[in-house]
Design a protein around this motif. Structure first.
Motif, mmCIF file in Angstrom:
data_model
loop_
_atom_site.group_PDB
_atom_site.id
_atom_site.type_symbol
_atom_site.label_atom_id
_atom_site.label_comp_id
_atom_site.label_asym_id
_atom_site.label_seq_id
_atom_site.Cartn_x
_atom_site.Cartn_y
_atom_site.Cartn_z
ATOM 1 N N PRO B 18 23.803 38.771 41.363
ATOM 2 C CA PRO B 18 24.624 39.336 42.436
ATOM 3 C C PRO B 18 26.031 38.749 42.413
ATOM 4 C CG PRO B 18 23.206 37.624 43.293
ATOM 5 C CD PRO B 18 22.834 37.787 41.845
ATOM 6 N N LEU B 19 26.908 39.413 43.173
ATOM 7 C CA LEU B 19 28.305 38.988 43.246
ATOM 8 C C LEU B 19 28.776 39.020 44.682
ATOM 9 C CD1 LEU B 19 31.112 38.446 41.781
ATOM 10 C CD2 LEU B 19 31.469 40.912 42.020
ATOM 11 N N SER B 20 29.583 38.036 45.032
ATOM 12 C CA SER B 20 30.262 38.058 46.315
ATOM 13 C C SER B 20 31.615 37.391 46.156
ATOM 14 C CB SER B 20 29.438 37.338 47.389
ATOM 15 O OG SER B 20 30.111 37.384 48.641
ATOM 16 N N LEU B 21 32.671 38.192 46.300
ATOM 17 C CA LEU B 21 34.034 37.672 46.271
ATOM 18 C C LEU B 21 34.617 37.816 47.661
ATOM 19 C CD1 LEU B 21 35.445 39.244 42.975
ATOM 20 C CD2 LEU B 21 34.310 37.033 43.294
ATOM 21 N N GLU B 22 35.274 36.768 48.118
ATOM 22 C CA GLU B 22 35.795 36.781 49.475
ATOM 23 C C GLU B 22 37.316 36.685 49.502
ATOM 24 O OE1 GLU B 22 33.635 34.295 52.096
ATOM 25 O OE2 GLU B 22 35.072 34.467 53.744
#
Lengths: 112, 112
Positions: B18-22
């Motif tokens: 998974p990916l999460s960029l903030e």
């Protein structure tokens, strides 16, 4: 804004010469345009903008020309310097002022 | 003054992860927020933009999604990364309505 898959065209100029970078846009409803400069590995930086009710705007060493008849935008850089070497993008605003899409960039290389 | 923060600067992720960029903005309220992707040597592709909390406009159907849980927070996510998701991801904000957008420093994502 649909040319994002293409390799960037390159413009090579001698230091001290003037540079002209061109951009074509497709949406006649676009009413605001921006030129950005992007150095390697960094986010784009604002250079100059122009609204559709104008055909020319000048900044420090830069001039943007807008030809709405042929949907063409250009960025002129006077007395190009080595620090001007970067990728230059034009962007147009549509979607009621909320959607900002970018055109094909141009790699500017300044030769000493 | 307004600032935009984007992290991480670089990320290496395996295929299928998974990916999460903030992205967060400070010093302004109710900004327009944008996610762009840039492949190496290519232009900027608009992925998502948002004009308010919970309001997301998707430009390119793909393996990514975006969310805006707070006024000045914009998150780019994926449940399962593909090799083709590799690229330079840029977050930007603007006041909307014929004003320039300001970019973060970008996240270089490599999917291996």
């Amino acid at each position: 804004g649909e040319s994002v898959g293409l390799h960037l065209p390159t413009l090579s100029v001698q230091e001290g010469d003037n540079s002209i970078i061109n951009c074509a846009y497709s949406n006649s409803a676009s009413d605001y345009f921006i030129w950005y400069k992007q150095e390697s590995g960094k986010g784009p930086q604002f250079i100059i903008d122009i609204r559709s009710n104008m055909d020319k705007r000048q900044g420090q060493r830069v001039t943007v020309l807008l030809n709405k008849t042929v949907k063409h935008l250009s960025l002129q850089i006077a007395a190009t310097q080595p620090g001007d070497s970067a990728v230059y993008f034009c962007a147009e605003e549509t979607g009621g002022g909320n959607k900002l899409t970018f055109g094909t960039g141009t790699q500017l290389k300044v030769e000493l | 003054s307004q600032t935009i923060h984007q992290w991480p600067a670089t990320l290496v992720q395996p295929v299928g992860s998974p990916l999460s960029l903030e992205c967060t903005v400070e010093g302004t309220s109710n900004p327009n927020l944008y996610w762009y992707r840039q492949a190496a040597g290519r232009g900027l592709q608009l992925l998502f933009y948002s004009v308010g909390i919970g309001q997301i406009s998707s430009e390119v159907p793909q393996n990514l999604s975006a969310s805006r849980p707070q006024d000045r927070q914009f998150i780019l996510s994926s449940k399962k990364l593909l090799l083709s998701d590799s690229g330079f991801y840029l977050c930007a904000w603007s006041r909307g309505g014929r004003t320039e957008a300001f970019f973060g420093q970008g996240t270089r994502l490599t999917v291996v």
